[in-house]
Design a protein around this motif. Structure first.
Motif, PDB file in Angstrom:
ATOM      1  N   THR A 112      10.348   3.549  -2.539  1.00  0.00           N
ATOM      2  CA  THR A 112      10.308   3.487  -1.075  1.00  0.00           C
ATOM      3  C   THR A 112       9.553   2.252  -0.612  1.00  0.00           C
ATOM      4  O   THR A 112      10.060   1.443   0.165  1.00  0.00           O
ATOM      5  CB  THR A 112       9.633   4.744  -0.502  1.00  0.00           C
ATOM      6  N   GLY A 113       8.317   2.106  -1.088  1.00  0.00           N
ATOM      7  CA  GLY A 113       7.530   0.941  -0.714  1.00  0.00           C
ATOM      8  C   GLY A 113       8.093  -0.352  -1.270  1.00  0.00           C
ATOM      9  O   GLY A 113       8.082  -1.391  -0.606  1.00  0.00           O
ATOM     10  N   VAL A 114       8.591  -0.300  -2.509  1.00  0.00           N
ATOM     11  CA  VAL A 114       9.159  -1.497  -3.120  1.00  0.00           C
ATOM     12  C   VAL A 114      10.393  -1.953  -2.350  1.00  0.00           C
ATOM     13  O   VAL A 114      10.583  -3.154  -2.083  1.00  0.00           O
ATOM     14  CB  VAL A 114       9.515  -1.229  -4.596  1.00  0.00           C
ATOM     15  N   GLY A 115      11.235  -0.999  -1.956  1.00  0.00           N
ATOM     16  CA  GLY A 115      12.453  -1.351  -1.224  1.00  0.00           C
ATOM     17  C   GLY A 115      12.161  -2.035   0.093  1.00  0.00           C
ATOM     18  O   GLY A 115      12.747  -3.074   0.414  1.00  0.00           O
ATOM     19  N   ILE A 116      11.232  -1.480   0.872  1.00  0.00           N
ATOM     20  CA  ILE A 116      10.933  -2.086   2.168  1.00  0.00           C
ATOM     21  C   ILE A 116      10.193  -3.403   1.999  1.00  0.00           C
ATOM     22  O   ILE A 116      10.357  -4.334   2.793  1.00  0.00           O
ATOM     23  CB  ILE A 116      10.137  -1.107   3.058  1.00  0.00           C
ATOM     24  N   ALA A 117       9.373  -3.524   0.930  1.00  0.00           N
ATOM     25  CA  ALA A 117       8.685  -4.794   0.672  1.00  0.00           C
ATOM     26  C   ALA A 117       9.692  -5.893   0.342  1.00  0.00           C
ATOM     27  O   ALA A 117       9.571  -7.030   0.822  1.00  0.00           O
ATOM     28  CB  ALA A 117       7.688  -4.621  -0.474  1.00  0.00           C
ATOM     29  N   ILE A 118      10.698  -5.552  -0.461  1.00  0.00           N
ATOM     30  CA  ILE A 118      11.751  -6.537  -0.778  1.00  0.00           C
ATOM     31  C   ILE A 118      12.523  -6.904   0.482  1.00  0.00           C
ATOM     32  O   ILE A 118      12.828  -8.071   0.730  1.00  0.00           O
ATOM     33  CB  ILE A 118      12.697  -5.974  -1.863  1.00  0.00           C
ATOM     34  N   GLY A 119      12.826  -5.894   1.308  1.00  0.00           N
ATOM     35  CA  GLY A 119      13.539  -6.169   2.547  1.00  0.00           C
ATOM     36  C   GLY A 119      12.779  -7.114   3.445  1.00  0.00           C
ATOM     37  O   GLY A 119      13.356  -8.013   4.078  1.00  0.00           O
ATOM     38  N   VAL A 120      11.459  -6.939   3.515  1.00  0.00           N
ATOM     39  CA  VAL A 120      10.628  -7.818   4.340  1.00  0.00           C
ATOM     40  C   VAL A 120      10.615  -9.244   3.781  1.00  0.00           C
ATOM     41  O   VAL A 120      10.694 -10.224   4.529  1.00  0.00           O
ATOM     42  CB  VAL A 120       9.192  -7.261   4.413  1.00  0.00           C
ATOM     43  N   LEU A 121      10.524  -9.366   2.458  1.00  0.00           N
ATOM     44  CA  LEU A 121      10.416 -10.695   1.849  1.00  0.00           C
ATOM     45  C   LEU A 121      11.719 -11.491   1.938  1.00  0.00           C
ATOM     46  O   LEU A 121      11.688 -12.715   2.136  1.00  0.00           O
ATOM     47  CB  LEU A 121      10.002 -10.559   0.379  1.00  0.00           C
ATOM     48  N   VAL A 122      12.864 -10.816   1.788  1.00  0.00           N
ATOM     49  CA  VAL A 122      14.132 -11.553   1.764  1.00  0.00           C
ATOM     50  C   VAL A 122      14.691 -11.808   3.156  1.00  0.00           C
ATOM     51  O   VAL A 122      15.560 -12.678   3.324  1.00  0.00           O
ATOM     52  CB  VAL A 122      15.191 -10.812   0.923  1.00  0.00           C
ATOM     53  N   THR A 123      14.201 -11.095   4.170  1.00  0.00           N
ATOM     54  CA  THR A 123      14.743 -11.256   5.516  1.00  0.00           C
ATOM     55  C   THR A 123      14.629 -12.688   6.036  1.00  0.00           C
ATOM     56  O   THR A 123      15.609 -13.226   6.587  1.00  0.00           O
ATOM     57  CB  THR A 123      14.074 -10.279   6.491  1.00  0.00           C
ATOM     58  N   PRO A 124      13.453 -13.365   5.916  1.00  0.00           N
ATOM     59  CA  PRO A 124      13.378 -14.751   6.404  1.00  0.00           C
ATOM     60  C   PRO A 124      14.390 -15.681   5.738  1.00  0.00           C
ATOM     61  O   PRO A 124      14.861 -16.632   6.358  1.00  0.00           O
ATOM     62  CB  PRO A 124      11.936 -15.159   6.065  1.00  0.00           C
TER      63      PRO A 124
ATOM     64  N   GLY B  81       0.820  -1.209   0.000  1.00  0.00           N
ATOM     65  CA  GLY B  81       0.000   0.000   0.000  1.00  0.00           C
ATOM     66  C   GLY B  81       0.848   1.251   0.000  1.00  0.00           C
ATOM     67  O   GLY B  81       0.529   2.242  -0.671  1.00  0.00           O
ATOM     68  N   ALA B  82       1.948   1.212   0.754  1.00  0.00           N
ATOM     69  CA  ALA B  82       2.850   2.369   0.777  1.00  0.00           C
ATOM     70  C   ALA B  82       3.496   2.595  -0.586  1.00  0.00           C
ATOM     71  O   ALA B  82       3.739   3.735  -0.979  1.00  0.00           O
ATOM     72  CB  ALA B  82       3.921   2.160   1.843  1.00  0.00           C
ATOM     73  N   ALA B  83       3.779   1.500  -1.310  1.00  0.00           N
ATOM     74  CA  ALA B  83       4.391   1.626  -2.633  1.00  0.00           C
ATOM     75  C   ALA B  83       3.386   2.109  -3.672  1.00  0.00           C
ATOM     76  O   ALA B  83       3.707   2.920  -4.548  1.00  0.00           O
ATOM     77  CB  ALA B  83       4.980   0.281  -3.066  1.00  0.00           C
ATOM     78  N   LEU B  84       2.145   1.609  -3.585  1.00  0.00           N
ATOM     79  CA  LEU B  84       1.131   1.982  -4.566  1.00  0.00           C
ATOM     80  C   LEU B  84       0.584   3.383  -4.330  1.00  0.00           C
ATOM     81  O   LEU B  84       0.113   4.032  -5.266  1.00  0.00           O
ATOM     82  CB  LEU B  84      -0.025   0.981  -4.522  1.00  0.00           C
ATOM     83  N   GLY B  85       0.628   3.851  -3.081  1.00  0.00           N
ATOM     84  CA  GLY B  85       0.048   5.149  -2.749  1.00  0.00           C
ATOM     85  C   GLY B  85       0.545   6.279  -3.622  1.00  0.00           C
ATOM     86  O   GLY B  85      -0.258   6.977  -4.266  1.00  0.00           O
ATOM     87  N   PRO B  86       1.869   6.514  -3.694  1.00  0.00           N
ATOM     88  CA  PRO B  86       2.348   7.618  -4.519  1.00  0.00           C
ATOM     89  C   PRO B  86       2.042   7.440  -6.011  1.00  0.00           C
ATOM     90  O   PRO B  86       1.769   8.423  -6.703  1.00  0.00           O
ATOM     91  CB  PRO B  86       3.871   7.605  -4.267  1.00  0.00           C
ATOM     92  N   VAL B  87       2.079   6.192  -6.498  1.00  0.00           N
ATOM     93  CA  VAL B  87       1.836   5.962  -7.927  1.00  0.00           C
ATOM     94  C   VAL B  87       0.395   6.274  -8.291  1.00  0.00           C
ATOM     95  O   VAL B  87       0.104   7.063  -9.199  1.00  0.00           O
ATOM     96  CB  VAL B  87       2.189   4.502  -8.301  1.00  0.00           C
ATOM     97  N   ILE B  88      -0.550   5.639  -7.579  1.00  0.00           N
ATOM     98  CA  ILE B  88      -1.972   5.862  -7.865  1.00  0.00           C
ATOM     99  C   ILE B  88      -2.360   7.300  -7.538  1.00  0.00           C
ATOM    100  O   ILE B  88      -3.114   7.941  -8.271  1.00  0.00           O
ATOM    101  CB  ILE B  88      -2.834   4.859  -7.080  1.00  0.00           C
TER     102      ILE B  88
END
Length: 521
Positions: free
Chosen positions: A317-329, A155-162
């Motif tokens: 911004t949103g994409v970066g943190i989303a990737i960080g969340v996904l790769v952390t595990p 949602g944070a990533a899509l917010g600025p785009v939409i």
């Protein structure tokens, strides 16, 4: 959870997974609503004539209400039913979105944003609690909660785009109208797909504690912003507000130690790992949010990009943190959690260092890269920080710990917007102190409006204003470096002991002893 419990936990079926899809809707919307306002701020400020302080309140009040009422609404959901509270919050969100979209004054918009924040506070704990009830199998619960968390950052990533596309073709109020159809869809699907759960042993909600918590938070924030912005000729009013907030904070803490149905279990803070992890997440989220506010305005107002293009440059911004969340595990399977968090914080420092060198002629790509590095580096802190908080608490207090973790992140974000935004505003106003246009001395939006007048003085005014805003961005980046260094020290000193990191499913906000109500078919 014992092996026997794991073996006998029922598996979720198609209805639960469809229900998860319904729960993702409000989660996406809450995250979207926080970020989309950044792009709309210059437009609505010019249209409504908002002052610098009013702009900060328009930006901040949503997050403060959201963070302030999270624990309260979690307790209320346990008492009256989590699906019922979710439906009430969805309906309130629709009404407040319409009020915000058609606001005719800064005060009206601030009021609408406050109601949106309170409604949003009913959504976050209800969705996470329902997920933990619907998915009892640990593996399925971990997947469901991971998707729920990913929707926050999506949602944070899509917010600025939409939001940028909407602002390109419609007026600024259109960014708030997206909430109406989404919540109406939830109101239709919720009773069909979502079961109802309530805690049969839920304690009575302490309304006095609710009031005291807000009376402690809001005056301190208001006073801090007033001092930083320098709008008042005398700091007495701001200092008095801070003092009042501190007094109410002391009263709130004393009440939590005395009443049996306290909103916060303050005993958890005796655990150093617990309290330091909460503080680290609060500081990290504050640095990210404060930086996001300034960079979004820089790309749009200093570099002069249209809203749609500016929104695309903010998406990393949103994409970066989303990737960080996904790769952390995946990362923590190979290296210790402490190393993963510290490595991420190093990326944050690199990104902030780049941001501190930005000039008014820098490219949007450099700014976007800086923000993406910060967001990517903070990802492990958010994922593992929640696990650290829950792991530091005893099993019977894990739900309370998880709620505090979410509150810490949200409160940190809104404090970052308020304090770092005020720092940027103070630097800007200092650089514009000699401007002949009174409005231009307060905000960059007013300077741009004044620069629309003919003549070389207007062009000189705009150049000076853009330089002053860039200086503010550089100072905020340096302040962010200091904040992240503090987080680095906290992690370094409190994670020396090797401790098992619970999986994401450990962040279950509900007690294992809760009793579900009758599930509607």
């Amino acid at each position: 959870m014992s092996d026997t419990t794991r073996a006998t936990a029922p598996s979720a079926g198609p209805r639960e997974w469809l229900g998860l899809a319904a729960l993702v809707l409000p989660t996406l919307l809450v995250a979207f609503d926080i970020g989309v306002l950044f792009l709309a701020l210059p437009h609505l400020s010019a249209d409504l004539g908002a002052t610098g302080t009013q702009q900060l309140w328009i930006t901040d009040i949503y997050g403060f209400m959201l963070a302030g009422f999270l624990i309260t609404m979690g307790t209320l959901g346990d008492r009256i039913g989590r699906r019922k509270l979710l439906m009430i919050g969805a309906g309130s969100f629709v009404a407040a979105s319409l009020l915000a979209a058609f606001s005719t004054s800064p005060l009206m918009l601030i009021t609408a944003r406050a109601v949106l924040g309170i409604a949003g506070a009913t959504l976050s704990p209800s969705t996470l609690a329902l997920i933990s009830n619907m998915f009892r199998d640990p593996k399925q619960m971990g997947t469901a909660i991971s998707l729920w968390a990913f929707s926050n950052f999506g949602g944070a990533a899509l917010g600025p785009v939409i939001g940028g596309v909407l602002l390109q073709h419609f007026w600024w109020g259109s960014v708030f109208l997206l909430g109406a159809p989404v919540m109406l869809l939830l109101l239709i699907l919720g009773p069909i797909l979502l079961p109802e759960y309530r805690d049969a042993d839920a304690k009575r909600l302490d309304l006095i504690s609710v009031v005291l918590s807000l009376a402690a938070i809001l005056p301190v924030v208001y006073g801090t912003k007033q001092l930083a912005a320098g709008d008042d000729s005398s700091p007495v009013g701001a200092l008095l507000a801070i003092a009042v907030g501190i007094v109410f904070g002391v009263v709130f803490i004393r009440r939590q130690l005395r009443v049996p149905n306290a909103l916060l279990d303050l005993g958890l803070f005796r655990n150093v790992r617990f309290s330091s992890s909460l503080l680290a997440m609060l500081l990290a989220s504050g640095a990210l949010a404060g930086m996001g506010l300034l960079t979004s305005q820089f790309i749009q107002s200093v570099l002069g990009l249209d809203p749609a293009e500016a929104g695309l440059w903010q998406a990393p911004t949103g994409v970066g943190i989303a990737i960080g969340v996904l790769v952390t595990p995946v990362i923590v399977r190979r290296i210790p959690s402490r190393t993963a968090i510290l490595g991420g914080l190093v990326l944050c420092l690199i990104g902030l260092a780049l941001l501190s060198t930005v000039t008014r002629s820098s490219s949007a790509g450099l700014v976007s890269l800086s923000v993406a590095l910060v967001a990517l580096g903070i990802g492990p802190m958010f994922v593992l920080g929640t696990s650290l908080v829950v792991g530091a608490a005893s099993p019977e207090k894990a739900g309370s710990a998880a709620s505090m973790s979410e509150t810490s992140n949200l409160l940190g974000s809104t404090l970052g917007l308020a304090l770092l935004g005020s720092v940027g505003a103070a630097v800007y106003q200092s650089g514009m102190a000699d401007s002949p246009v009174a409005g231009a001395r307060q905000t960059l939006a007013e300077a741009i409006a004044a620069a629309g007048l003919p003549g070389p003085q207007a062009r000189s005014l705009l150049a000076t204003a853009r330089n002053a805003f860039t200086d503010g961005l550089n100072v905020v980046a340096i302040a962010g470096i200091v904040v992240i260094l503090i987080v680095f020290v906290l992690v370094w000193t409190t994670m020396r002991q090797k401790a098992a990191t619970p999986p994401p499913a450990a962040a279950d906000p509900d007690s294992a002893t809760e009793t579900p109500a009758v599930t509607e078919s």
